[in-house]
Design an enzyme around this catalytic site. Sequence first.
Site, PDB file in Angstrom:
ATOM      1  N   LYS A 120      21.632  26.794 -12.047  1.00  0.00           N
ATOM      2  CA  LYS A 120      22.874  27.381 -12.534  1.00  0.00           C
ATOM      3  C   LYS A 120      23.255  28.650 -11.793  1.00  0.00           C
ATOM      4  CE  LYS A 120      20.416  29.209 -16.616  1.00  0.00           C
ATOM      5  NZ  LYS A 120      20.436  29.183 -18.097  1.00  0.00           N
TER       6      LYS A 120
ATOM      7  N   ASN B  42      28.566  45.056 -42.482  1.00  0.00           N
ATOM      8  CA  ASN B  42      27.754  46.227 -42.797  1.00  0.00           C
ATOM      9  C   ASN B  42      26.521  45.901 -43.630  1.00  0.00           C
ATOM     10  OD1 ASN B  42      27.624  49.044 -42.353  1.00  0.00           O
ATOM     11  ND2 ASN B  42      28.202  49.435 -44.476  1.00  0.00           N
TER      12      ASN B  42
ATOM     13  N   HIS C 261      30.603  27.482 -24.827  1.00  0.00           N
ATOM     14  CA  HIS C 261      29.144  27.504 -24.760  1.00  0.00           C
ATOM     15  C   HIS C 261      28.655  28.529 -25.779  1.00  0.00           C
ATOM     16  CE1 HIS C 261      25.055  28.095 -23.385  1.00  0.00           C
ATOM     17  NE2 HIS C 261      25.181  27.110 -22.518  1.00  0.00           N
ATOM     18  N   ARG C 262      27.677  28.147 -26.596  1.00  0.00           N
ATOM     19  CA  ARG C 262      27.238  29.023 -27.686  1.00  0.00           C
ATOM     20  C   ARG C 262      26.214  30.071 -27.231  1.00  0.00           C
ATOM     21  NH1 ARG C 262      23.346  25.224 -31.561  1.00  0.00           N
ATOM     22  NH2 ARG C 262      22.109  24.267 -29.903  1.00  0.00           N
TER      23      ARG C 262
ATOM     24  N   THR D 289      25.326  19.748 -16.659  1.00  0.00           N
ATOM     25  CA  THR D 289      25.465  21.134 -16.220  1.00  0.00           C
ATOM     26  C   THR D 289      24.908  21.253 -14.814  1.00  0.00           C
ATOM     27  OG1 THR D 289      25.154  21.864 -18.503  1.00  0.00           O
ATOM     28  CG2 THR D 289      24.904  23.523 -16.772  1.00  0.00           C
TER      29      THR D 289
ATOM     30  N   LYS E 271      22.993  22.401 -11.757  1.00  0.00           N
ATOM     31  CA  LYS E 271      21.707  23.085 -11.613  1.00  0.00           C
ATOM     32  C   LYS E 271      21.371  23.229 -10.131  1.00  0.00           C
ATOM     33  CE  LYS E 271      20.982  22.942 -16.123  1.00  0.00           C
ATOM     34  NZ  LYS E 271      20.938  24.148 -16.975  1.00  0.00           N
TER      35      LYS E 271
ATOM     36  N   ASP F 296      27.380  26.660 -16.070  1.00  0.00           N
ATOM     37  CA  ASP F 296      26.514  27.133 -17.148  1.00  0.00           C
ATOM     38  C   ASP F 296      27.013  28.483 -17.643  1.00  0.00           C
ATOM     39  OD1 ASP F 296      24.494  26.781 -18.987  1.00  0.00           O
ATOM     40  OD2 ASP F 296      23.007  26.235 -17.484  1.00  0.00           O
ATOM     41  N   GLU F 297      26.360  28.981 -18.700  1.00  0.00           N
ATOM     42  CA  GLU F 297      26.916  30.131 -19.418  1.00  0.00           C
ATOM     43  C   GLU F 297      26.973  31.398 -18.581  1.00  0.00           C
ATOM     44  OE1 GLU F 297      22.518  30.500 -19.918  1.00  0.00           O
ATOM     45  OE2 GLU F 297      23.940  28.837 -20.007  1.00  0.00           O
TER      46      GLU F 297
END
Length: 489
Positions: free
Chosen positions: A182, A128, A298-299, A178, A180, A208-209
């Site tokens: 993607k 908050n 994956h961030r 990764t 590609k 990928d994400e």
Amino acid sequence: MSEELKGEARYKSGVMPYKKMGYWDSDYVPKDTDVIALFRITPQEGVDHEEAAAAVAGESSTATWTVVWTDRLTACELYRAKAYRSELVPNTGPGTKNEAQYFAYIAYDLDLFEGGSIANLTASIIGNVFGFKAVKALRLEDMRIPVAYLKTFQGPATGIVVERERLDKFGRHXLGATTKPKLGLSGRNYGRVVYEGLKGGLDFMKDDENINSQPFMHWRDRFLYCMEAVNKASAATGEVKGHYLNVTAGTMEEMYERAEFAKSLGSVVVMIDLVIGYTAIQSMAKWSRKNDMILHLHRAGNSTYSRQKNHGMNFRVICKWMRMAGVDHIHAGTVVGKLEGDPLMIKGFYDTLRDTHSAKNLETGLFFDQDWASLNKVMPVASGGIHAGQMHQLLDYLGEDVILQFGGGTIGHPMGIQAGAVANRVALEAMILARNEGRDYVKEGPQILQTAAKWCTPLKQALDTWKDITFNYESTDTADFVPSTTASV
């Protein structure tokens, strides 16, 4: 708190400054069991920095905008968070071009938090206060998590040591890429990319994400074609291979279904995105440990709140929470790639993920000693804009326990995907050999690569194509106590 503001007088006061309500205590000595948060506070004009710190402490623990009688029904003196220290951030305030910012240290009693729940921890610490009017900007820079609280969390489902044993990969970095593009490939063509990369020498390929289950490729088709590629590449090379199958979906039921299917196909790893939320991440971590699976995170989405220096949350805090939550891998920066990453900040992230005890180090942004209470280590992942010509720099900056993921640096190779994988594997092994021979592989790195390229055409093509390409923009998130070295990387 002054004596005149205790007891009945306190509850006749209506609205009181947070300092006087008991949320500021410069004499407080944190207990070993306290959770400590370090905030970077930019107070509104006219707001005293200690009052701003007390306001953050109050609103992230027990306070509201006025005194309430029901405080007297609780152990309020114990449960109030205590802001006990506030100091000017270097290079801010009078005499600088930056408005004044302050590091505020706030201690929370352990009883304020539910054990084993990242969601509950974050509901207090960041729930908050970031919209609070008393502060112009607010950033959570670091936390010290007490051992007593860490012990309520599972930690990484597998950990670095067991992962290396399970995959039979020792003495070098792991290599990945990764797939590609993607988005847009059919399942069969996607599987062909995976096979070529693994056959050429990579250890992992990766979704990928944002590849989940779209009209051009249903998730089940992707899983089947990818695991066919993994099995064929493993048979051809004699090495354990893997593909990070992204099980991210709209509901937990769907994620469990996809993870179970991945397991039934023989996958050693599943993948999730940070955007699924803390509770979902913990749930998948528990599933992964129960089912002997490596969990890759994956961030995705982190830079929406971690990149700006004065507001949001430092990525090192995410690293701590994700280690507690139980992921095995997390993307943590490359230094030399296309994504945000100051060298000192990246070192702090990697230390947080891999240390058994992280020592306080202000240069790398670690404000506290942190005992990790035997929680497993997390394998950092370096991904985004890296190529074979940077191999010596990557080894120097990131250490050995890391996965180096060359997406475009594999699939963009002029001789094809398998050649791109060969180039990366040869570059890595040439550098590891030089290191093991005691050579200065950082200084001699370009020459080591050129020598290897004389007998490896794919590596020569990679070096000729990408040469010394780097992304040397100054980072927005840099160390406060030493000059940034980003631009000179």
